[in-house]
Design an enzyme around this catalytic site. Sequence first.
Site, PDB file in Angstrom:
ATOM      1  N   CYS A 162      29.129  68.762 -29.933  1.00  0.00           N
ATOM      2  CA  CYS A 162      28.894  68.813 -31.384  1.00  0.00           C
ATOM      3  C   CYS A 162      28.954  67.418 -32.020  1.00  0.00           C
ATOM      4  CB  CYS A 162      29.849  69.808 -32.025  1.00  0.00           C
ATOM      5  SG  CYS A 162      29.266  70.393 -33.620  1.00  0.00           S
ATOM      6  N   GLU A 192      34.800  74.081 -25.683  1.00  0.00           N
ATOM      7  CA  GLU A 192      36.262  73.897 -25.696  1.00  0.00           C
ATOM      8  C   GLU A 192      36.975  74.978 -26.493  1.00  0.00           C
ATOM      9  OE1 GLU A 192      34.086  72.062 -27.297  1.00  0.00           O
ATOM     10  OE2 GLU A 192      34.850  71.317 -29.214  1.00  0.00           O
ATOM     11  N   HIS A 232      30.455  74.311 -28.856  1.00  0.00           N
ATOM     12  CA  HIS A 232      31.844  73.941 -28.528  1.00  0.00           C
ATOM     13  C   HIS A 232      32.408  74.770 -27.380  1.00  0.00           C
ATOM     14  CE1 HIS A 232      32.764  71.655 -32.263  1.00  0.00           C
ATOM     15  NE2 HIS A 232      31.865  72.447 -32.800  1.00  0.00           N
TER      16      HIS A 232
HETATM   17  N1  GLN Z   1      28.877  68.452 -38.722  1.00  0.00           N
HETATM   18  C1  GLN Z   1      29.777  67.681 -37.927  1.00  0.00           C
HETATM   19  C2  GLN Z   1      29.400  66.220 -37.879  1.00  0.00           C
HETATM   20  O1  GLN Z   1      28.493  65.796 -38.498  1.00  0.00           O
HETATM   21  C3  GLN Z   1      29.884  68.201 -36.517  1.00  0.00           C
HETATM   22  C4  GLN Z   1      30.557  69.526 -36.521  1.00  0.00           C
HETATM   23  C5  GLN Z   1      31.368  69.824 -35.330  1.00  0.00           C
HETATM   24  O2  GLN Z   1      31.684  68.965 -34.480  1.00  0.00           O
HETATM   25  N2  GLN Z   1      31.814  71.047 -35.290  1.00  0.00           N
HETATM   26  O3  GLN Z   1      30.028  65.486 -37.179  1.00  0.00           O
END
Ligand code: GLN
Length: 205
Positions: free
Chosen positions: A81, A186, A184
Site C-alpha cells: 500500500c 499483513e 495489506h
Molecule cells: N493512502 C495512503 C497513502 O497515500 C496509503 C494507505 C495505506 O497504506 N493503507 O500513503
Amino acid sequence: MSPPVIGVLALQGDVLEHTRALQQCGARTAPVRRASELAEVDALVLPGGESSTIDKLLRRFDVMHPLRERIAAGLPVYGSCAGMILLADRILDGIEGQQTVGGLDVTVRRNAFGRQVDSFEEALHAPALGAGSSDAPMRAVFIRAPWVETAGPSVQVLATVSTGPATGRIVAVRQGALMATAFHPEISGDVRVHRAFLDLVHAHR
Ligand code: GLN
C-alpha cells in the site's frame, strides 16, 4: 550462509503486523529507523501507512538516500500500500512536494479507488503469489489503496482486480528484487505474499 535478516521500516504504519507475518514464516526480522540499521539488513519491507508521512520521515532521518543506494545495488524490498507508493518511480495525486524512494518502473495513483470506497476486500487469484486457480483465493484488504496506473516493460504483473468498476487494475507487481501490493497481507492473516517475498529474497542471495 546465515539466514537473511528482513528489516521492517519502522517510521510509521503497519510495522508490528509485518513483523508478525514475517516471523510466522520463520524469518528473522529487525526494525529499521536509521541508516545504520538499514546497513545491517538483507531485505526490507515498507509497510502500509501514509506514504507522504513516511516520505518526510525518511528524509528527516537521512534514510532516503542510503535506501535509494541499496535498492540500486539490488536490495530486495517489498512494499504494501503506502509501501507500493514509496517504491514507485512516479506518483499521481501525491501531496505537494511528495517524493518516493523509487526503483519500480511504475506510475501509481494514490487513493485510486475513490473516497466513496475507502476500504474493501477482494478475493484475488494470483498464481505467482501462491493463489492460483486450484488454491484458495487470496483475501486482499484494500484501505485507501493505490493502483498501478502504468507499468514499464520489465515489470511483471502479479495480480489485477477481477470484479467491479476497477476490473483490470493492477494491484500487485514485481520487478527484479522489488515487489509491491496495493493491498495489506499483513492484516489479512494470509502470509502467502510474505512467503513469496522470502522466496524472492532467497533467490537474490
Ligand atoms: N493512502 C495512503 C497513502 O497515500 C496509503 C494507505 C495505506 O497504506 N493503507 O500513503
